[in-house]
Design a protein around this motif. Structure first.
Motif, mmCIF file in Angstrom:
data_model
loop_
_atom_site.group_PDB
_atom_site.id
_atom_site.type_symbol
_atom_site.label_atom_id
_atom_site.label_comp_id
_atom_site.label_asym_id
_atom_site.label_seq_id
_atom_site.Cartn_x
_atom_site.Cartn_y
_atom_site.Cartn_z
ATOM 1 N N VAL A 174 0.673 -1.173 0.083
ATOM 2 C CA VAL A 174 -0.049 0.123 -0.011
ATOM 3 C C VAL A 174 0.886 1.203 -0.083
ATOM 4 O O VAL A 174 0.806 2.307 -0.722
ATOM 5 N N ALA A 175 1.953 1.297 0.817
ATOM 6 C CA ALA A 175 2.583 2.498 0.769
ATOM 7 C C ALA A 175 3.421 2.561 -0.579
ATOM 8 O O ALA A 175 3.732 3.779 -0.870
ATOM 9 N N LEU A 176 3.783 1.619 -1.165
ATOM 10 C CA LEU A 176 4.348 1.645 -2.223
ATOM 11 C C LEU A 176 3.602 2.438 -3.358
ATOM 12 O O LEU A 176 3.994 3.343 -4.098
ATOM 13 N N GLN B 258 4.112 6.013 -5.194
ATOM 14 C CA GLN B 258 3.957 5.711 -6.707
ATOM 15 C C GLN B 258 3.185 6.622 -7.353
ATOM 16 O O GLN B 258 3.330 7.591 -8.204
ATOM 17 N N THR B 259 1.978 6.922 -6.745
ATOM 18 C CA THR B 259 0.706 7.848 -7.168
ATOM 19 C C THR B 259 1.139 9.114 -6.853
ATOM 20 O O THR B 259 0.883 10.036 -7.656
ATOM 21 N N ALA C 279 13.698 10.711 -1.518
ATOM 22 C CA ALA C 279 13.315 9.962 -0.748
ATOM 23 C C ALA C 279 12.184 9.028 -1.218
ATOM 24 O O ALA C 279 12.244 7.590 -1.161
ATOM 25 N N LEU C 280 11.034 9.486 -1.787
ATOM 26 C CA LEU C 280 10.022 8.601 -2.332
ATOM 27 C C LEU C 280 10.637 7.813 -3.420
ATOM 28 O O LEU C 280 10.074 6.683 -3.606
ATOM 29 N N VAL C 281 11.247 8.495 -4.450
ATOM 30 C CA VAL C 281 11.573 7.560 -5.605
ATOM 31 C C VAL C 281 12.622 6.414 -5.025
ATOM 32 O O VAL C 281 12.723 5.164 -5.588
ATOM 33 N N SER C 282 13.519 6.747 -4.057
ATOM 34 C CA SER C 282 14.323 5.733 -3.515
ATOM 35 C C SER C 282 13.637 4.602 -2.801
ATOM 36 O O SER C 282 13.953 3.405 -2.919
ATOM 37 N N PHE C 283 12.627 4.891 -2.053
ATOM 38 C CA PHE C 283 11.630 4.073 -1.641
ATOM 39 C C PHE C 283 10.902 3.176 -2.506
ATOM 40 O O PHE C 283 11.042 1.871 -2.530
ATOM 41 N N ILE C 284 10.599 3.717 -3.679
ATOM 42 C CA ILE C 284 10.172 2.888 -4.777
ATOM 43 C C ILE C 284 11.009 2.099 -5.488
ATOM 44 O O ILE C 284 10.765 0.864 -5.612
ATOM 45 N N LEU C 285 11.932 2.297 -5.738
ATOM 46 C CA LEU C 285 13.308 1.834 -6.325
ATOM 47 C C LEU C 285 13.540 0.469 -5.122
ATOM 48 O O LEU C 285 13.453 -0.690 -6.105
ATOM 49 N N SER D 170 13.066 -4.998 -5.080
ATOM 50 C CA SER D 170 13.320 -6.241 -4.246
ATOM 51 C C SER D 170 12.311 -6.679 -3.286
ATOM 52 O O SER D 170 12.180 -7.966 -3.412
ATOM 53 N N LYS D 171 11.609 -5.907 -2.711
ATOM 54 C CA LYS D 171 10.813 -6.286 -1.495
ATOM 55 C C LYS D 171 9.341 -6.434 -2.201
ATOM 56 O O LYS D 171 8.597 -7.539 -1.343
ATOM 57 N N ALA D 172 9.007 -6.020 -3.011
ATOM 58 C CA ALA D 172 7.325 -6.161 -3.378
ATOM 59 C C ALA D 172 7.135 -5.759 -4.949
ATOM 60 O O ALA D 172 6.656 -4.863 -5.488
#
Length: 139
Positions: free
Chosen positions: A12-14, A18-19, A117-123, A128-130
């Motif tokens: 959900v966070a991803l 992304q949105t 921070a947001l695009v790093s989280f998405i990357l 790898s995680k989801a």
């Protein structure tokens, strides 16, 4: 790691990240592409101090990044392209931070760090995680 084995809050966070990136990059990209240079220069300093082609190119890159972050995941057609888009957006934000820092435009940096921070989280998350499974592939 399959989509099912990752936690629902992470997924959900991803999607939220992304949105948000899609909205931000499309908004800023369209502004850079379509607004008059003088209008942009009244909002931000730099658009009036770079060649117009550079400003429009940055707009096109922003739009491409925003679309690339969300569309492959939504359609599940080549979803790994979203990971590549996230990598490109990380590089773009690092370049923007260097650009604004070199010009003394420190007021622009908080937004760049948030986007980074947001695009790093998405990357990290989609890489790898989801990851998103391609259409027709059951995981």
């Amino acid at each position: 790691m399959s989509v099912q084995s990752s936690s629902k809050p992470l997924r959900v966070a991803l999607w939220v990240a992304q949105t948000l990136i899609f909205i931000a990059f499309i908004l800023f990209g369209c502004m850079k592409l379509f607004l008059p240079v003088q209008q942009l220069a009244s909002m931000w300093v730099w658009p009036g101090e770079v060649p117009e082609w550079f400003l429009r190119l940055m707009g096109a890159i922003d739009v491409a990044g925003g679309v690339g972050i969300l569309l492959p995941a939504l359609t599940r057609i080549q979803p790994r392209l979203g990971v590549l888009a996230a990598l490109g957006c990380v590089v773009l934000q690092l370049a923007a931070i260097m650009f604004h820092s070199s010009r003394g435009e420190f007021a622009a940096l908080p937004l760049n760090f948030i986007l980074l921070a947001l695009v790093s989280f998405i990357l990290w998350g989609r890489g790898s995680k989801a990851p998103i499974a391609p259409r027709g592939q059951n995981v």
